[in-house]
Design a protein around this motif. Structure first.
Motif, PDB file in Angstrom:
ATOM      1  N   ALA A  28      -2.168   6.274  -6.737  1.00  0.00           N
ATOM      2  CA  ALA A  28      -1.757   7.626  -6.352  1.00  0.00           C
ATOM      3  C   ALA A  28      -0.531   7.568  -5.446  1.00  0.00           C
ATOM      4  N   GLY A  29      -0.493   6.590  -4.539  1.00  0.00           N
ATOM      5  CA  GLY A  29       0.665   6.431  -3.667  1.00  0.00           C
ATOM      6  C   GLY A  29       1.921   6.087  -4.443  1.00  0.00           C
ATOM      7  N   GLU A  30       1.809   5.193  -5.440  1.00  0.00           N
ATOM      8  CA  GLU A  30       2.957   4.845  -6.281  1.00  0.00           C
ATOM      9  C   GLU A  30       3.500   6.088  -6.976  1.00  0.00           C
ATOM     10  N   ARG A  31       2.595   6.894  -7.475  1.00  0.00           N
ATOM     11  CA  ARG A  31       2.995   8.103  -8.194  1.00  0.00           C
ATOM     12  C   ARG A  31       3.698   9.098  -7.279  1.00  0.00           C
ATOM     13  N   MET A  32       3.276   9.148  -6.019  1.00  0.00           N
ATOM     14  CA  MET A  32       3.846  10.082  -5.057  1.00  0.00           C
ATOM     15  C   MET A  32       4.958   9.453  -4.227  1.00  0.00           C
ATOM     16  N   THR A  33       5.262   8.165  -4.500  1.00  0.00           N
ATOM     17  CA  THR A  33       6.199   7.379  -3.670  1.00  0.00           C
ATOM     18  C   THR A  33       5.804   7.462  -2.196  1.00  0.00           C
ATOM     19  N   MET A  34       4.505   7.277  -1.942  1.00  0.00           N
ATOM     20  CA  MET A  34       3.953   7.265  -0.592  1.00  0.00           C
ATOM     21  C   MET A  34       3.302   5.912  -0.338  1.00  0.00           C
ATOM     22  N   SER A  35       3.334   5.468   0.908  1.00  0.00           N
ATOM     23  CA  SER A  35       2.644   4.238   1.269  1.00  0.00           C
ATOM     24  C   SER A  35       1.139   4.468   1.213  1.00  0.00           C
ATOM     25  N   GLN A  36       0.373   3.362   1.123  1.00  0.00           N
ATOM     26  CA  GLN A  36      -1.075   3.520   1.080  1.00  0.00           C
ATOM     27  C   GLN A  36      -1.621   4.152   2.361  1.00  0.00           C
ATOM     28  N   PRO A  37      -1.114   3.793   3.568  1.00  0.00           N
ATOM     29  CA  PRO A  37      -1.598   4.482   4.768  1.00  0.00           C
ATOM     30  C   PRO A  37      -1.334   5.989   4.730  1.00  0.00           C
ATOM     31  N   ALA A  38      -0.148   6.387   4.226  1.00  0.00           N
ATOM     32  CA  ALA A  38       0.170   7.813   4.135  1.00  0.00           C
ATOM     33  C   ALA A  38      -0.771   8.514   3.162  1.00  0.00           C
ATOM     34  N   MET A  39      -1.067   7.853   2.027  1.00  0.00           N
ATOM     35  CA  MET A  39      -1.982   8.447   1.069  1.00  0.00           C
ATOM     36  C   MET A  39      -3.400   8.508   1.625  1.00  0.00           C
ATOM     37  N   SER A  40      -3.792   7.505   2.401  1.00  0.00           N
ATOM     38  CA  SER A  40      -5.106   7.529   3.055  1.00  0.00           C
ATOM     39  C   SER A  40      -5.186   8.704   4.027  1.00  0.00           C
ATOM     40  N   GLY A  41      -4.072   8.958   4.736  1.00  0.00           N
ATOM     41  CA  GLY A  41      -4.033  10.097   5.645  1.00  0.00           C
ATOM     42  C   GLY A  41      -4.168  11.410   4.906  1.00  0.00           C
ATOM     43  N   ALA A  42      -3.501  11.520   3.751  1.00  0.00           N
ATOM     44  CA  ALA A  42      -3.608  12.741   2.946  1.00  0.00           C
ATOM     45  C   ALA A  42      -5.045  12.940   2.466  1.00  0.00           C
ATOM     46  N   LEU A  43      -5.684  11.853   2.027  1.00  0.00           N
ATOM     47  CA  LEU A  43      -7.072  11.959   1.582  1.00  0.00           C
ATOM     48  C   LEU A  43      -7.982  12.399   2.721  1.00  0.00           C
ATOM     49  N   ALA A  44      -7.744  11.878   3.913  1.00  0.00           N
ATOM     50  CA  ALA A  44      -8.564  12.269   5.068  1.00  0.00           C
ATOM     51  C   ALA A  44      -8.432  13.763   5.342  1.00  0.00           C
ATOM     52  N   ARG A  45      -7.197  14.295   5.261  1.00  0.00           N
ATOM     53  CA  ARG A  45      -6.985  15.729   5.482  1.00  0.00           C
ATOM     54  C   ARG A  45      -7.653  16.555   4.386  1.00  0.00           C
ATOM     55  N   LEU A  46      -7.575  16.075   3.157  1.00  0.00           N
ATOM     56  CA  LEU A  46      -8.214  16.792   2.049  1.00  0.00           C
ATOM     57  C   LEU A  46      -9.732  16.769   2.191  1.00  0.00           C
ATOM     58  N   ARG A  47     -10.287  15.645   2.608  1.00  0.00           N
ATOM     59  CA  ARG A  47     -11.738  15.569   2.819  1.00  0.00           C
ATOM     60  C   ARG A  47     -12.186  16.546   3.895  1.00  0.00           C
ATOM     61  N   LYS A  48     -11.397  16.656   4.960  1.00  0.00           N
ATOM     62  CA  LYS A  48     -11.739  17.585   6.039  1.00  0.00           C
ATOM     63  C   LYS A  48     -11.648  19.020   5.545  1.00  0.00           C
TER      64      LYS A  48
END
Length: 313
Positions: A28-48
């Motif tokens: 997902a990060g590759e597709r969004m050109t985001m680092s894995q930590p940034a994508m993990s942060g996005a997932l955390a916000r979405l989970r909340k």
């Protein structure tokens, strides 16, 4: 569900879309050109936001939660609607852009296209970069890779999904060791091909479709050839044949590049010519994306120069 989606930040919506389709933080990060930590942060916000795990750890991978499965079609519809509304307004200026492009290629296509493609890109879009990697997918994975890449370049005839654009053609030729005693006047007979051990490259093909070479061998009466070596890459075949009594059918460009180095001979055979085509594949969602449209046009120019080089050679 739609009320929940209305409250999601637009950037998070795209991240959610990538996560639901990929079920993998790295992809997902590759597709969004985001680092894995940034994508993990996005997932955390979405989970909340949704008060739900969305991606549930199962073994070494993830599966979608029941809520995530319900969200998936609505998220896809929302992203498609946004692309239809805004897609044509995102102009692409290659002379000033710093966009990174991601292209996967078959290893053989990489030997033919990587140098001229990089050269054309540097001349026309000096601020852009190009990430190349080999196509290495099996059943069920190709469409997912299409979503993470601007283009995938691989052979036609394997029923890959998505849109296609032929890039260049080649012809399979037979290579043998220079000292192979069966070669007479740089030629092999049908009887030679039947008796000799073969080295072959095998790829996954949807539906078990037979390749044109196999059809031509069978037409010539060679339905049960002896396969001594099986490899997964065309680039390995010349090395497998060198110094042995085997033969192999490889693209002519590869044969001419490797013959002198590896002590090989390109042998004529009575078989009808077998042509192969390498093509660009892309996801339908990228049909009208300006940067990808430009990249396909650039690839067309590269393809013309590649075909001209073969004609001149």
């Amino acid at each position: 569900m739609r009320e929940r989606l209305r409250d999601v930040d637009a950037n998070l919506l795209l991240s959610l879309h990538a996560l639901l389709e990929e079920k993998n933080l790295t992809h997902a990060g590759e597709r969004m050109t985001m680092s894995q930590p940034a994508m993990s942060g996005a997932l955390a916000r979405l989970r909340k936001h949704f008060d739900d795990e969305l991606l549930v750890r199962v073994g070494r991978g993830f599966e979608l939660s029941p809520l995530a499965e319900d969200l998936k079609p609505a998220v896809a519809d929302a992203v498609e609607a946004a692309e239809r509304l805004l897609g044509n307004e995102r102009a692409f200026d290659p002379s000033s852009s710093s966009r990174p492009f991601a292209v996967s290629m078959s290893e053989y296509a990489m030997t033919v296209l990587s140098e001229p493609l990089m050269r054309h890109l540097a001349a026309q879009a000096p601020g852009c970069s190009l990430a190349l990697d080999p196509v290495n997918v099996g059943p069920g994975q190709f469409e997912s890779q299409l979503l993470r890449r601007d283009l995938i370049i691989g052979p036609l005839g394997f029923e890959f999904p998505g849109r296609t654009q032929p890039v260049f053609t080649d012809e399979l030729v037979c290579v043998v060791d220079r000292d192979n005693p069966r070669v007479r006047d740089s030629a092999l007979t049908i009887e030679d091909l039947q008796a000799m051990p073969h080295a072959v490259a095998e790829f996954w093909a949807a539906g078990g479709r037979r390749r044109p070479l196999e059809v031509e061998l069978e037409r010539a009466g060679i339905a049960d050839r002896t396969v001594l070596v099986r490899v997964s890459s065309l680039l390995v075949l010349p090395f497998a044949v060198s110094g042995t009594g085997m033969c192999a059918f490889i693209p002519s460009r590869l044969a001419h590049k490797s013959a002198e180095i590896l002590g090989l001979t390109i042998a004529r055979t009575p078989l009808e010519p077998v042509r192969i085509t390498e093509a660009a594949h892309w996801h339908p969602r990228r049909d009208m994306e300006p940067a990808v449209v430009w990249l396909r046009e650039l690839l067309y120019d590269v393809a013309v120069s590649v075909e001209d080089d073969l004609s001149d050679g």
